[in-house]
Design a protein around this motif. Structure first.
Motif, PDB file in Angstrom:
ATOM      1  N   ALA A 227       0.828  -1.204   0.000  1.00  0.00           N
ATOM      2  CA  ALA A 227       0.000   0.000   0.000  1.00  0.00           C
ATOM      3  C   ALA A 227       0.865   1.258   0.000  1.00  0.00           C
ATOM      4  CB  ALA A 227      -0.921  -0.003   1.223  1.00  0.00           C
ATOM      5  N   GLU A 228       1.998   1.203   0.683  1.00  0.00           N
ATOM      6  CA  GLU A 228       2.902   2.354   0.706  1.00  0.00           C
ATOM      7  C   GLU A 228       3.448   2.643  -0.693  1.00  0.00           C
ATOM      8  OE1 GLU A 228       6.558   3.868   3.470  1.00  0.00           O
ATOM      9  OE2 GLU A 228       6.753   1.900   2.528  1.00  0.00           O
ATOM     10  N   VAL A 229       3.828   1.599  -1.407  1.00  0.00           N
ATOM     11  CA  VAL A 229       4.322   1.774  -2.778  1.00  0.00           C
ATOM     12  C   VAL A 229       3.230   2.385  -3.657  1.00  0.00           C
ATOM     13  CG1 VAL A 229       5.094   0.553  -4.845  1.00  0.00           C
ATOM     14  CG2 VAL A 229       6.042  -0.059  -2.610  1.00  0.00           C
ATOM     15  N   ALA A 230       2.008   1.898  -3.505  1.00  0.00           N
ATOM     16  CA  ALA A 230       0.899   2.426  -4.306  1.00  0.00           C
ATOM     17  C   ALA A 230       0.633   3.890  -3.975  1.00  0.00           C
ATOM     18  CB  ALA A 230      -0.356   1.583  -4.064  1.00  0.00           C
ATOM     19  N   VAL A 327       0.308   6.730  16.791  1.00  0.00           N
ATOM     20  CA  VAL A 327       0.401   6.637  15.339  1.00  0.00           C
ATOM     21  C   VAL A 327      -0.520   7.667  14.687  1.00  0.00           C
ATOM     22  CG1 VAL A 327       0.218   5.109  13.351  1.00  0.00           C
ATOM     23  CG2 VAL A 327       0.930   4.184  15.574  1.00  0.00           C
ATOM     24  N   SER A 328       0.056   8.442  13.777  1.00  0.00           N
ATOM     25  CA  SER A 328      -0.706   9.491  13.112  1.00  0.00           C
ATOM     26  C   SER A 328      -1.752   8.898  12.171  1.00  0.00           C
ATOM     27  CB  SER A 328       0.223  10.423  12.337  1.00  0.00           C
ATOM     28  OG  SER A 328       0.545   9.890  11.076  1.00  0.00           O
ATOM     29  N   THR A 329      -2.773   9.700  11.905  1.00  0.00           N
ATOM     30  CA  THR A 329      -3.834   9.323  10.976  1.00  0.00           C
ATOM     31  C   THR A 329      -3.598  10.077   9.675  1.00  0.00           C
ATOM     32  OG1 THR A 329      -5.369   8.988  12.806  1.00  0.00           O
ATOM     33  CG2 THR A 329      -6.329   9.265  10.619  1.00  0.00           C
ATOM     34  N   GLU A 330      -2.924   9.443   8.752  1.00  0.00           N
ATOM     35  CA  GLU A 330      -2.664  10.020   7.431  1.00  0.00           C
ATOM     36  C   GLU A 330      -2.507   8.867   6.458  1.00  0.00           C
ATOM     37  OE1 GLU A 330       1.513  11.598   6.966  1.00  0.00           O
ATOM     38  OE2 GLU A 330       1.495  11.384   9.149  1.00  0.00           O
ATOM     39  N   PRO A 331      -2.648   9.124   5.166  1.00  0.00           N
ATOM     40  CA  PRO A 331      -2.647   8.008   4.207  1.00  0.00           C
ATOM     41  C   PRO A 331      -1.435   7.105   4.309  1.00  0.00           C
ATOM     42  CG  PRO A 331      -3.406  10.008   3.135  1.00  0.00           C
ATOM     43  CD  PRO A 331      -2.957  10.410   4.505  1.00  0.00           C
ATOM     44  N   SER A 332      -0.252   7.666   4.512  1.00  0.00           N
ATOM     45  CA  SER A 332       0.951   6.842   4.520  1.00  0.00           C
ATOM     46  C   SER A 332       1.058   5.952   5.750  1.00  0.00           C
ATOM     47  CB  SER A 332       2.198   7.733   4.440  1.00  0.00           C
ATOM     48  OG  SER A 332       2.321   8.522   5.617  1.00  0.00           O
ATOM     49  N   ALA A 334      -1.755   4.466   7.223  1.00  0.00           N
ATOM     50  CA  ALA A 334      -2.954   3.632   7.355  1.00  0.00           C
ATOM     51  C   ALA A 334      -2.577   2.166   7.492  1.00  0.00           C
ATOM     52  CB  ALA A 334      -3.852   3.833   6.131  1.00  0.00           C
ATOM     53  N   ASN A 335      -3.106   1.549   8.530  1.00  0.00           N
ATOM     54  CA  ASN A 335      -2.896   0.112   8.790  1.00  0.00           C
ATOM     55  C   ASN A 335      -1.429  -0.247   9.020  1.00  0.00           C
ATOM     56  OD1 ASN A 335      -5.720  -0.505   8.358  1.00  0.00           O
ATOM     57  ND2 ASN A 335      -5.312  -0.246   6.168  1.00  0.00           N
ATOM     58  N   PHE A 336      -0.686   0.669   9.631  1.00  0.00           N
ATOM     59  CA  PHE A 336       0.716   0.381   9.932  1.00  0.00           C
ATOM     60  C   PHE A 336       0.776  -0.748  10.968  1.00  0.00           C
ATOM     61  CE2 PHE A 336       5.118   1.952   9.742  1.00  0.00           C
ATOM     62  CZ  PHE A 336       5.671   1.195  10.760  1.00  0.00           C
ATOM     63  N   HIS A 350       4.479   1.500  24.764  1.00  0.00           N
ATOM     64  CA  HIS A 350       3.145   2.074  24.541  1.00  0.00           C
ATOM     65  C   HIS A 350       2.882   2.154  23.043  1.00  0.00           C
ATOM     66  CE1 HIS A 350      -0.364   4.696  25.063  1.00  0.00           C
ATOM     67  NE2 HIS A 350       0.158   5.492  24.149  1.00  0.00           N
ATOM     68  N   TRP A 351       1.690   1.744  22.653  1.00  0.00           N
ATOM     69  CA  TRP A 351       1.265   1.805  21.250  1.00  0.00           C
ATOM     70  C   TRP A 351      -0.167   2.305  21.215  1.00  0.00           C
ATOM     71  CZ3 TRP A 351       3.876   0.778  16.673  1.00  0.00           C
ATOM     72  CH2 TRP A 351       3.092   0.711  15.509  1.00  0.00           C
ATOM     73  N   SER A 352      -0.392   3.428  20.553  1.00  0.00           N
ATOM     74  CA  SER A 352      -1.721   4.031  20.523  1.00  0.00           C
ATOM     75  C   SER A 352      -2.080   4.401  19.092  1.00  0.00           C
ATOM     76  CB  SER A 352      -1.746   5.296  21.402  1.00  0.00           C
ATOM     77  OG  SER A 352      -2.962   5.998  21.257  1.00  0.00           O
ATOM     78  N   GLU A 353      -3.312   4.096  18.693  1.00  0.00           N
ATOM     79  CA  GLU A 353      -3.839   4.506  17.388  1.00  0.00           C
ATOM     80  C   GLU A 353      -5.114   5.298  17.640  1.00  0.00           C
ATOM     81  OE1 GLU A 353      -3.965   1.337  14.456  1.00  0.00           O
ATOM     82  OE2 GLU A 353      -2.480   0.178  15.612  1.00  0.00           O
ATOM     83  N   PRO A 354      -4.984   6.597  17.925  1.00  0.00           N
ATOM     84  CA  PRO A 354      -6.146   7.376  18.357  1.00  0.00           C
ATOM     85  C   PRO A 354      -7.180   7.632  17.273  1.00  0.00           C
ATOM     86  CG  PRO A 354      -4.239   8.794  18.116  1.00  0.00           C
ATOM     87  CD  PRO A 354      -3.744   7.385  17.961  1.00  0.00           C
ATOM     88  N   GLY A 355      -6.789   7.466  16.000  1.00  0.00           N
ATOM     89  CA  GLY A 355      -7.756   7.683  14.929  1.00  0.00           C
ATOM     90  C   GLY A 355      -7.995   9.134  14.587  1.00  0.00           C
ATOM     91  N   ARG A 356      -7.179  10.018  15.112  1.00  0.00           N
ATOM     92  CA  ARG A 356      -7.277  11.439  14.760  1.00  0.00           C
ATOM     93  C   ARG A 356      -5.898  12.073  14.932  1.00  0.00           C
ATOM     94  NH1 ARG A 356      -9.200  11.220  20.133  1.00  0.00           N
ATOM     95  NH2 ARG A 356      -8.511  12.961  21.469  1.00  0.00           N
ATOM     96  N   GLY A 357      -5.668  13.115  14.150  1.00  0.00           N
ATOM     97  CA  GLY A 357      -4.375  13.777  14.182  1.00  0.00           C
ATOM     98  C   GLY A 357      -3.445  13.209  13.137  1.00  0.00           C
ATOM     99  N   GLY A 358      -2.993  14.055  12.214  1.00  0.00           N
ATOM    100  CA  GLY A 358      -2.195  13.590  11.099  1.00  0.00           C
ATOM    101  C   GLY A 358      -0.717  13.891  11.236  1.00  0.00           C
ATOM    102  N   HIS A 359      -0.101  14.203  10.109  1.00  0.00           N
ATOM    103  CA  HIS A 359       1.340  14.383   9.993  1.00  0.00           C
ATOM    104  C   HIS A 359       1.863  15.489  10.913  1.00  0.00           C
ATOM    105  CE1 HIS A 359       5.025  13.904   7.509  1.00  0.00           C
ATOM    106  NE2 HIS A 359       5.189  15.208   7.676  1.00  0.00           N
TER     107      HIS A 359
END
Length: 383
Positions: A227-230, A327-332, A334-336, A350-359
């Protein structure tokens, strides 16, 4: 090595020239039938430039920035700009863990200022004053008033510069580090190179390992890499030209303020969590402050150097210090998969995916991020 006070002081001559250039701007027509389809939207740029010329008060923003304590230090014979703010702690409270906050591209120290307020004066935001940190925010080498070092601008070279700032210049024996984008990669190098002094690292863009050869890719890892390559096929034009022909594009951007604005604003819209509405995340004064800083310092070309010198980077050692990720919410991103970060880091706390906030998460979600930073670094500093 010493450091000296520094003030941002853009001359009237520079501002008059900027206004004259903006007034003479020629705009292109839109490519495609939708706004932003082909990059920075001409209609949006017209409105932004009109405000830049007649509504934006640079002197007011300059005064706000100069209310902070700015400094420059010579490291390896080259000057580095940074902001340093002491935490407001109760009398008798133990000394905090100092933190260094490192921005990415196309950003500046301004991105970190909402975090500075919240980390140095948590009581103002309803937090515990005993959890105030001392905070250092550098302009990375090549950005604004931080000069390029001798030799290639690698991530390791930037990490060495920031480590010398924290230890030799400021006298910190132990500190924590946070960053995103290029600043995040440098943060990872700080943890890898200086585990005795770096108490822990926090990033919004998890790191890749130096190699994926240790064990086969999982389906989730392979899907993410594909997905990153695409995504790079639609977004990677900017990095391709900055990595191969930086002087060509820099010649245009250092001479045209609106060209510079277009180059930067395009990424602020693409990479932030704004759902297509750029100014839902950044007001015009903030955007124009960042753009004006690039213009006044003449640093857009040198900010490209870390792209042009990319092939000089060596493989980064494993990161063994405690690590945290929001983890930021931005296209690059996604699903890291966390497994990729686990290949690079041996001690993820600690690992958090808040679903908001980008680059640009420090600007986009400062309360969220300041809380994550406080909890992680406080946990490392407790007896």
């Amino acid at each position: 090595m010493t450091f000296t006070p520094f003030r941002i002081d853009v001359s009237d001559e520079v501002l008059d020239d900027l206004r004259a250039r903006v007034a003479r701007t020629r705009f292109t027509d839109r490519s495609g039938d939708r706004p932003w389809q082909g990059g920075a939207d001409p209609d949006y740029l017209r409105d932004l430039v009109s405000y830049w010329a007649d509504g934006f008060d640079w002197r007011a923003r300059e005064a706000e920035l100069n209310a902070l304590p700015h400094y420059r230090a010579k490291i390896g014979g080259r000057r580095l700009h940074f902001v340093r703010v002491a935490g407001k702690r109760p009398a008798g409270a133990p000394a905090p863990l100092p933190l260094i906050l490192s921005h990415g591209w196309p950003s500046s120290f301004v991105e970190m200022l909402p975090l500075v307020d919240r980390l140095t004066d948590p009581a103002r935001y309803g937090g515990d004053p005993a959890e105030a940190f001392d905070v250092v925010v550098p302009s990375l080498p090549g950005f604004l008033w931080s000069e390029l070092p001798e030799g290639p601008l690698t991530r390791a070279a930037m990490a060495r510069t920031l480590h010398l700032l924290m230890t030799d210049i400021l006298g910190h024996h132990r500190y924590g580090a946070f960053g995103g984008d290029v600043g995040g990669v440098v943060t990872g190098w700080l943890g890898a190179l200086y585990p005795e002094q770096v108490a822990g690292i926090h990033m919004i863009h998890p790191p890749f390992p130096a190699s994926f050869d240790a064990h086969p890719l999982s389906p989730a890892e392979q899907a993410y890499l594909d997905a990153e390559v695409a995504y790079d096929r639609t977004d990677g034009g900017y990095s391709a030209i900055m990595g191969t022909r930086p002087d060509t594009i820099a010649a245009a951007l250092i001479d045209s303020p609106v060209g510079l604005a277009a180059w930067l604003v395009d990424k602020y819209r693409d990479w932030s969590d704004n759902h297509g509405e750029l100014e839902s995340r950044f007001d015009r004064d903030t955007l124009l402050t960042i753009i004006t800083l690039y213009w006044a310092s003449g640093s857009i070309g040198s900010s490209f150097r870390q792209y042009f010198d990319f092939d000089h980077n060596s493989p980064r050692p494993d990161i063994t210090v405690p690590a945290a990720f929001t983890v930021s919410t931005e296209p690059s991103q996604a699903n890291f998969p966390r497994q990729i970060a686990e290949r690079a880091c041996t001690d993820i706390r600690h690992w958090s995916e808040p679903g908001r906030g980008g680059h640009f998460m420090p600007l986009e979600e400062p309360d969220l991020l300041a809380g994550e930073l406080t909890r992680f670094f406080t946990s490392l500093h407790r007896p």
